[in-house]
Design a protein around this motif. Structure first.
Motif, PDB file in Angstrom:
ATOM      1  N   UNK A  64     -22.543  -3.936 -29.152  1.00 16.81           N
ATOM      2  CA  UNK A  64     -22.996  -2.541 -29.140  1.00 16.81           C
ATOM      3  C   UNK A  64     -21.842  -1.548 -29.166  1.00 16.81           C
ATOM      4  N   UNK A  65     -20.631  -2.034 -29.457  1.00 15.78           N
ATOM      5  CA  UNK A  65     -19.505  -1.127 -29.637  1.00 15.78           C
ATOM      6  C   UNK A  65     -18.590  -0.982 -28.450  1.00 15.78           C
ATOM      7  N   UNK A  66     -18.866  -1.677 -27.368  1.00 23.09           N
ATOM      8  CA  UNK A  66     -17.997  -1.607 -26.206  1.00 23.09           C
ATOM      9  C   UNK A  66     -16.679  -2.324 -26.449  1.00 23.09           C
ATOM     10  N   UNK A  67     -15.678  -1.992 -25.644  1.00 20.35           N
ATOM     11  CA  UNK A  67     -14.388  -2.655 -25.812  1.00 20.35           C
ATOM     12  C   UNK A  67     -14.236  -3.797 -24.810  1.00 20.35           C
ATOM     13  N   UNK A 165     -19.538   3.745 -19.336  1.00 22.24           N
ATOM     14  CA  UNK A 165     -19.514   4.020 -17.904  1.00 22.24           C
ATOM     15  C   UNK A 165     -20.146   2.868 -17.130  1.00 22.24           C
ATOM     16  N   UNK A 166     -20.069   2.967 -15.808  1.00 20.35           N
ATOM     17  CA  UNK A 166     -20.570   1.895 -14.958  1.00 20.35           C
ATOM     18  C   UNK A 166     -22.056   1.644 -15.185  1.00 20.35           C
ATOM     19  N   UNK A 167     -22.816   2.690 -15.359  1.00 20.47           N
ATOM     20  CA  UNK A 167     -24.254   2.536 -15.578  1.00 20.47           C
ATOM     21  C   UNK A 167     -24.529   1.689 -16.810  1.00 20.47           C
ATOM     22  N   UNK A 168     -23.802   1.929 -17.875  1.00 21.75           N
ATOM     23  CA  UNK A 168     -24.022   1.190 -19.109  1.00 21.75           C
ATOM     24  C   UNK A 168     -23.662  -0.291 -18.969  1.00 21.75           C
ATOM     25  N   UNK A 169     -22.520  -0.573 -18.353  1.00 23.13           N
ATOM     26  CA  UNK A 169     -22.058  -1.970 -18.318  1.00 23.13           C
ATOM     27  C   UNK A 169     -22.796  -2.802 -17.275  1.00 23.13           C
ATOM     28  N   UNK A 170     -23.485  -2.158 -16.331  1.00 26.42           N
ATOM     29  CA  UNK A 170     -24.272  -2.903 -15.352  1.00 26.42           C
ATOM     30  C   UNK A 170     -25.653  -3.296 -15.880  1.00 26.42           C
ATOM     31  N   UNK A 171     -26.062  -2.737 -17.007  1.00 24.95           N
ATOM     32  CA  UNK A 171     -27.424  -2.995 -17.504  1.00 24.95           C
ATOM     33  C   UNK A 171     -27.693  -4.472 -17.777  1.00 24.95           C
ATOM     34  N   UNK A 172     -26.816  -5.186 -18.494  1.00 27.35           N
ATOM     35  CA  UNK A 172     -27.128  -6.598 -18.754  1.00 27.35           C
ATOM     36  C   UNK A 172     -27.303  -7.415 -17.469  1.00 27.35           C
ATOM     37  N   UNK A 419     -12.207 -14.352 -19.722  1.00 25.88           N
ATOM     38  CA  UNK A 419     -11.244 -13.831 -20.692  1.00 25.88           C
ATOM     39  C   UNK A 419     -12.008 -13.166 -21.831  1.00 25.88           C
ATOM     40  N   UNK A 420     -11.515 -12.004 -22.260  1.00 24.79           N
ATOM     41  CA  UNK A 420     -12.214 -11.224 -23.293  1.00 24.79           C
ATOM     42  C   UNK A 420     -11.199 -10.649 -24.277  1.00 24.79           C
ATOM     43  N   UNK A 421     -11.554 -10.672 -25.558  1.00 24.00           N
ATOM     44  CA  UNK A 421     -10.797  -9.978 -26.604  1.00 24.00           C
ATOM     45  C   UNK A 421     -11.801  -9.194 -27.445  1.00 24.00           C
ATOM     46  N   UNK A 422     -11.455  -7.960 -27.802  1.00 25.84           N
ATOM     47  CA  UNK A 422     -12.379  -7.173 -28.627  1.00 25.84           C
ATOM     48  C   UNK A 422     -11.857  -7.042 -30.062  1.00 25.84           C
ATOM     49  N   UNK A 423     -12.622  -6.358 -30.908  1.00 25.60           N
ATOM     50  CA  UNK A 423     -12.307  -6.250 -32.339  1.00 25.60           C
ATOM     51  C   UNK A 423     -11.031  -5.454 -32.595  1.00 25.60           C
ATOM     52  N   UNK A 424     -10.617  -4.642 -31.612  1.00 29.81           N
ATOM     53  CA  UNK A 424      -9.413  -3.828 -31.779  1.00 29.81           C
ATOM     54  C   UNK A 424      -8.146  -4.533 -31.266  1.00 29.81           C
ATOM     55  N   UNK A 425      -8.333  -5.711 -30.685  1.00 32.76           N
ATOM     56  CA  UNK A 425      -7.189  -6.452 -30.183  1.00 32.76           C
ATOM     57  C   UNK A 425      -6.849  -6.209 -28.736  1.00 32.76           C
ATOM     58  N   UNK A 426      -7.703  -5.484 -28.004  1.00 32.97           N
ATOM     59  CA  UNK A 426      -7.515  -5.329 -26.566  1.00 32.97           C
ATOM     60  C   UNK A 426      -7.886  -6.634 -25.875  1.00 32.97           C
ATOM     61  N   UNK A 427      -7.202  -6.947 -24.782  1.00 37.13           N
ATOM     62  CA  UNK A 427      -7.375  -8.241 -24.128  1.00 37.13           C
ATOM     63  C   UNK A 427      -7.520  -8.049 -22.617  1.00 37.13           C
ATOM     64  N   UNK A 428      -8.458  -8.784 -22.021  1.00 33.16           N
ATOM     65  CA  UNK A 428      -8.623  -8.808 -20.572  1.00 33.16           C
ATOM     66  C   UNK A 428      -8.582 -10.242 -20.083  1.00 33.16           C
TER      67      UNK A 428
END
Length: 607
Positions: A64-67, A165-172, A419-428
């Motif tokens: 849905x476009x999140x990073x 925001x927190x509200x959005x990411x807590x939904x799932x 571990x997470x990587x997004x389409x822009x190359x950001x990494x967690x």
């Protein structure tokens, strides 16, 4: 790590990776995710965690476009639902982030803190004058509950780098808690392993032991109280947790543990107060960094010992041509390096706000070179080994000048990593925990989450010279080791693991497997493990002992099977990783079998 000129991975292994690829199914197509696939290859973003519901939550946010930060928080929140004995808002953790735009690696220390009213002798039984036993007194108690840092970590990460925001990411996660998830064997076994502890607290028993038994495999587990808590936090943010009614309820649970009248567990009360919650703050600091064979390996600085101990171990191993060794030789050097690094961990590492921690020295290549002098290529040193001289080192081989330091291991496996990587190359790379399996055993009544028992990571007996001694407001030393690896300034790997003090050796062994021994990332994760933490015997998985035992015993190593009362399955760690190839292809990799297997997904599968 494909950007490197590594030892080649066999074609059969590459084919195996392709056959193991997972096509992420939209959440709308199947309301519950139960299939665990350990390797996924593709593009567009990737998530690796221990649980398919949590991994799917992160993938949904990416879709849905999140990073990567948005997805990491969503995945962590879902793990608080599906892995409640390992993580949740009642605990803490360490968040490592690579920003693709700036090329910078940043950290958030969300470790729990000791209450302001916690005395130096808090772990001494006032009736006997002797230290509480680790089990059952400390593990199931209020006195071991630290001020939780997880929600503050999520909010700071979103504020710093998130796009939602927190509200959005807590939904799932809220949806999962409401509709329920399917119980697997690991969840049921962990519940049964903690049945006596959970039964001691009515709120915990009502949630996790309905009818007096653990939920059956395949049944649907719902947590409406946690769903309501997440909805409240979505509206109120940090104030909903660190102030107001919930803060008062947390403090009351700790100070007056709500135990059943017929339990035989002592459950010592703790000191955590509403003022402690209101005053909690995360810490942002520079990551640790070492160069290993052309890779920049970034980790967490103290209060975690993960970055310093992995970094020192790599600096020691960097003095040897590990790739040219046979497996037994390589493992011997790995054991000896970690024993030396753990000696320094025990002597020098604690919360830097309270102790003068020599982080730069411990990650200095010259110091590592000097420590490497203590390794005999053909013979294991007697353990425990002595810590190094941090005041006078020049890379030359010194005489031993200090007394050995025995590793005091109280940490346990009940931690989780993603571990997470997004389409822009950001990494967690994010490791979070509530400490033992089931934490303190105490669910905050009506709120649906367990409180941690993280303060058991302090040394039990107060020693003024111990950097990990109990002090009010202090963070206990941790072994959590979220790690991000770069080459030529570009990310190639995000990796981490649960496993208490074996986290460090698990991440290190996986890196050695990948970089030095030429394994694919999936092979490196699946390989049998062993952990030398400066102790007389090496803790090892049965398969490791069967495969390498005789050869390593010839070096003088004594191997003993892993497993204890909390982790009877005799496993070490549960790695979750994402590897990034030079062409942008992502390989999300998780455990194939440990801890019931992990879940790897990519946004756009290519194999």
């Amino acid at each position: 790590m494909p950007r490197a000129r590594l030892r080649p991975v066999a074609c059969a292994a590459a084919l195996a990776l392709g056959l193991g690829a997972f096509s992420a199914v939209p959440a709308s197509a199947d309301p519950r995710h139960t299939e665990k696939v350990p390797t996924a290859i593709g593009t567009g973003g990737a998530v690796s965690s221990v649980d398919p519901e949590a991994t799917a939550a992160g993938i949904e946010v990416l879709r849905k476009g999140g990073n990567a930060v948005d997805a990491a928080v969503a995945t962590a929140a879902a793990l608080g639902v599906t892995e409640p004995y390992s993580a949740g808002i009642g605990g803490g953790g360490y968040f490592l982030y690579y920003d693709a735009q700036s090329g910078k690696v940043s950290t958030i220390d969300g470790r729990e803190t000791a209450p302001a009213g916690m005395a130096n002798g808090a772990f001494i039984d006032p009736e006997t004058g002797e230290p509480y036993n680790f089990t059952p007194e400390l593990v199931s108690s209020g006195v071991a509950v630290g001020v939780p840092g997880t929600l503050a970590t999520w909010q700071r990460a979103l504020d710093n780098w998130g796009s939602q925001n927190l509200k959005q990411v807590l939904r799932p996660a809220t949806k999962i808690a409401s509709r329920g998830f399917a119980i697997d064997e690991t969840f049921r076994e962990q519940t049964l392993d903690n049945k006596e502890r959970f039964a001691a607290f009515p709120a915990t028993s009502e949630l996790f032991l309905p009818g007096g038994d653990a939920p059956q495999v395949g049944t649907i587990f719902r947590n409406p109280d946690l769903a309501d808590t997440y909805r409240m936090l979505a509206k109120q943010g940090l104030d909903g947790f660190y102030a107001g009614d919930l803060a008062a309820e947390i403090a009351h649970t700790v100070q007056e543990p709500p135990k059943s009248a017929d339990t035989g567990l002592p459950v010592p009360a703790g000191q955590l107060s509403t003022a402690d919650l209101a005053g909690y703050e995360v810490v942002e600091q520079e990551p640790t960094q070492v160069d290993y064979r052309g890779y920049d390996v970034f980790g967490m600085a103290p209060s975690s010992s993960g970055g310093t101990t992995i970094g020192e171990s790599l600096n020691i191993l960097g003095q040897f041509d590990v790739a040219a060794m046979d497996e037994a030789e390589a493992l011997h050097h790995y054991f000896e390096a970690t024993a030396l690094a753990y000696a320094d961990r025990g002597k020098f590492v604690g919360d830097p706000a309270f102790a003068d921690v020599p982080t730069r020295t411990l990650t200095d290549k010259l110091f590592g070179a000097e420590r490497a002098c203590a390794i005999n290529p053909g013979q294991a040193a007697a353990k425990p080994v002595a810590p190094g001289d941090i005041e006078n080192y020049d890379g030359q081989c010194p005489a031993a000048t200090s007394e050995p330091v025995e590793e005091r291991d109280t940490e346990n496996i009940s931690t989780t990593h993603l571990s997470v990587v997004d389409r822009w190359g950001n990494v967690v790379s994010y490791t979070l925990t509530i400490e033992q399996t089931g934490g303190s055993g105490m669910v905050v009544p009506g709120r649906g989450f367990l409180l941690n028992n993280e303060l058991t990571d302090f040394s039990t007996v107060y020693d003024p010279q111990d950097p990990n001694r109990i002090e009010p407001g202090k963070r206990p030393r941790s072994s959590m080791a979220p790690t991000i690896v770069l080459q030529d300034g570009e990310p190639v790997l995000a990796i981490g693991s649960p496993g208490g003090s074996t986290i460090i050796t698990t991440v290190l062994q996986t890196l050695v497997n990948r970089i030095d021994l030429g394994m694919s990332i999936s092979e490196a994760i699946a390989a049998p493990r062993a952990s030398q933490r400066n102790t007389a015997a090496v803790t090892a998985e049965p398969e490791f002992i069967e495969t390498y035992g005789p050869a390593l015993e010839a070096f003088g190593h004594k191997l003993t099977p892993a497993g204890d009362s909390f982790t009877p399955q005799a496993e070490i760690g549960a790695v979750e990783a994402v590897e990034i190839a030079a062409d942008g292809t992502l390989t999300a990799a998780a455990e194939p079998t440990r801890r019931g297997g992990g879940s790897a997904m990519v946004l756009e599968p290519t194999e």
